[in-house]
Design an enzyme around this catalytic site. Structure first.
Site, short mmCIF file in Angstrom:
data_model
loop_
_atom_site.label_atom_id
_atom_site.label_comp_id
_atom_site.label_asym_id
_atom_site.label_seq_id
_atom_site.Cartn_x
_atom_site.Cartn_y
_atom_site.Cartn_z
N ARG A 90 0.92 -1.34 -0.31
CA ARG A 90 -0.33 -0.42 -0.02
C ARG A 90 1.03 1.34 0.16
NH1 ARG A 90 -4.53 -2.55 2.46
NH2 ARG A 90 -6.57 -0.78 2.31
N ARG A 173 -9.76 6.79 4.30
CA ARG A 173 -8.83 6.13 3.53
C ARG A 173 -8.61 6.57 1.85
NH1 ARG A 173 -13.32 1.83 5.14
NH2 ARG A 173 -11.93 0.20 3.57
P1 ADP Z 1 -10.38 -2.57 2.11
O1 ADP Z 1 -10.50 -3.96 1.80
O2 ADP Z 1 -11.72 -1.64 2.12
O3 ADP Z 1 -9.30 -1.87 1.07
P2 ADP Z 1 -8.81 -3.75 3.99
O4 ADP Z 1 -9.31 -4.57 4.61
O5 ADP Z 1 -7.01 -4.18 3.35
O6 ADP Z 1 -9.24 -2.05 3.37
O7 ADP Z 1 -8.03 -2.47 5.04
C1 ADP Z 1 -8.62 -2.39 6.63
C2 ADP Z 1 -7.10 -1.64 7.12
O8 ADP Z 1 -6.49 -2.78 7.70
C3 ADP Z 1 -6.68 -0.02 5.85
O9 ADP Z 1 -7.46 1.23 6.45
C4 ADP Z 1 -6.03 -0.11 6.82
O10 ADP Z 1 -5.54 0.93 8.44
C5 ADP Z 1 -5.06 -1.60 7.16
N1 ADP Z 1 -3.97 -2.21 6.26
C6 ADP Z 1 -4.05 -2.98 5.40
N2 ADP Z 1 -3.21 -3.03 5.03
C7 ADP Z 1 -2.03 -2.92 5.09
C8 ADP Z 1 -1.08 -2.44 4.24
N3 ADP Z 1 -0.51 -3.02 3.47
N4 ADP Z 1 -0.47 -1.21 4.90
C9 ADP Z 1 -0.97 -0.70 5.68
N5 ADP Z 1 -2.26 -0.46 6.28
C10 ADP Z 1 -3.35 -2.00 5.98
#
Ligand code: ADP
Ligand code: ADP
Ligand code: ZN
Length: 215
Positions: A90, A173
Site C-alpha cells: 500500500r 481512507r
Molecule cells: P479495504 O478492503 O477497504 O481496502 P483492508 O481490509 O485492505 O481495506 O484494510 C483495512 C485497514 O487495515 C486499512 O485501512 C489499514 O488501516 C490496514 N491495512 C491493511 N493493509 C495494510 C497495509 N498493507 N499497510 C498498512 N495498513 C494496512
C-alpha cells in the site's frame, strides 16, 4: 504458469471479492493484510491493539508491522505455487520491501492487477458493505445482498459492518489511498508487470477481464 499476484485498487474496488474467486480458480491462497490485522484485533493480541488505532482512524498501519506479517506469511508452504496479495503493498516502501523479500526467496511477482473504479462508486460500495465474521466473505446490502439479511450464504456466519466502513472513516481512507497507494500504479507500470482492468459492472464480467490478463 505460477501466479504471484498483487491486486491493487482503492478501498471498495472489489479486491477481496475478486481475490476469493481467484482462490477457487487457481487454488492459491489469498493474503489479505486487512483480514490478518482484523483477526489480530478480534483476538486482542498486542499487534491487534497497536493496529486498531490506525485502522479506526482510517490510516495505514506502520510499514514495518505489515511488512513483517507478509514476510512470515509468504514463507508458509501453501504459497509455494503462488498467491494473491490483497491490500498489500500500500506504500512504495512496502512495494520495495516486497521486491527484496521475494528476491531473497529466489522469486518475484508475475502480475500486478489494478482494478479501476470511480471515487463516487466507492463510497456507495463501502457504506453498504457487510462482512462475515466467520469467513470474511463480502456482501453489499443492495448490489450483493445475502439470501437472508445479516447471515452469510456460504457459512451461516453473522454479517457485520466494519468499524472503518463508516462515511467519515471512508473519506480518510480514500485520501490515504490517493496520497500513499496510488503512486504504486506508476511504480508497477515501470516494472512492466501492471495490468489494468475496469472494476465496474458485473462481478463475473470483471473476473473474466482479470483472468484474461493473467493467461
Ligand atoms: P479495504 O478492503 O477497504 O481496502 P483492508 O481490509 O485492505 O481495506 O484494510 C483495512 C485497514 O487495515 C486499512 O485501512 C489499514 O488501516 C490496514 N491495512 C491493511 N493493509 C495494510 C497495509 N498493507 N499497510 C498498512 N495498513 C494496512
Ligand atoms: P475491496 O476489497 O477492494 O475493499 P470488496 O471486495 O470488499 O472491495 O468490495 C467492496 C464492496 O463492493 C462489497 O460490499 C462488495 O460486495 C461490493 N462489490 C464488489 N464488486 C462489486 C461490483 N462489481 N459491483 C457492485 N458492487 C461490488
Ligand atoms: Zn461466512
Amino acid at each position: 504458469m505460477k501466479k504471484n499476484l498483487v491486486l491493487l485498487g482503492p478501498p471498495g474496488a472489489g479486491k477481496g471479492t475478486q481475490a476469493k474467486m481467484l482462490v477457487e480458480k487457481y487454488a492459491i491462497p489469498q493474503i489479505s493484510t486487512g483480514d490478518i490485522l482484523r483477526k489480530a484485533v478480534a483476538a486482542g493480541t498486542e499487534l491487534g491493539k497497536e493496529a486498531k488505532k490506525f485502522m479506526d482512524a482510517g490510516g495505514l498501519v506502520p510499514d514495518d508491522v505489515v511488512i513483517g506479517l507478509v514476510r512470515e506469511r509468504l514463507k508458509e508452504s501453501d504459497c509455494k505455487d503462488g498467491y494473491i496479495l490483497d491490500g498489500f503493498p500500500r506504500t512504495v516502501n512496502q512495494a520495495k520491501s516486497l521486491d527484496d523479500i521475494l528476491t531473497k526467496m529466489g522469486d518475484g511477482l508475475t502480475h500486478v492487477v489494478s482494478i479501476e473504479v470511480d471515487e463516487d462508486d466507492l463510497l456507495t460500495r463501502l457504506t453498504g458493505r457487510r462482512t462475515c465474521r466467520e469467513c470474511s466473505a463480502m456482501y453489499h446490502i443492495t448490489f450483493e445482498a445475502p439470501k437472508k439479511s445479516g447471515v452469510c450464504d456460504k457459512c451461516g456466519g453473522e454479517l457485520y459492518q466494519r468499524d472503518d466502513d463508516k462515511e467519515e472513516t471512508i473519506k480518510s481512507r480514500l485520501k490515504v489511498y490517493k496520497q500513499q497507494t496510488e503512486p504504486l500504479i506508476t511504480y508497477y507500470r515501470g516494472t512492466g508487470l501492471l495490468k489494468t482492468v475496469p472494476g465496474t459492472g458485473g462481478i463475473k464480467d470483471i473476473f473474466s477481464s482479470i483472468t484474461k490478463v493473467l493467461e
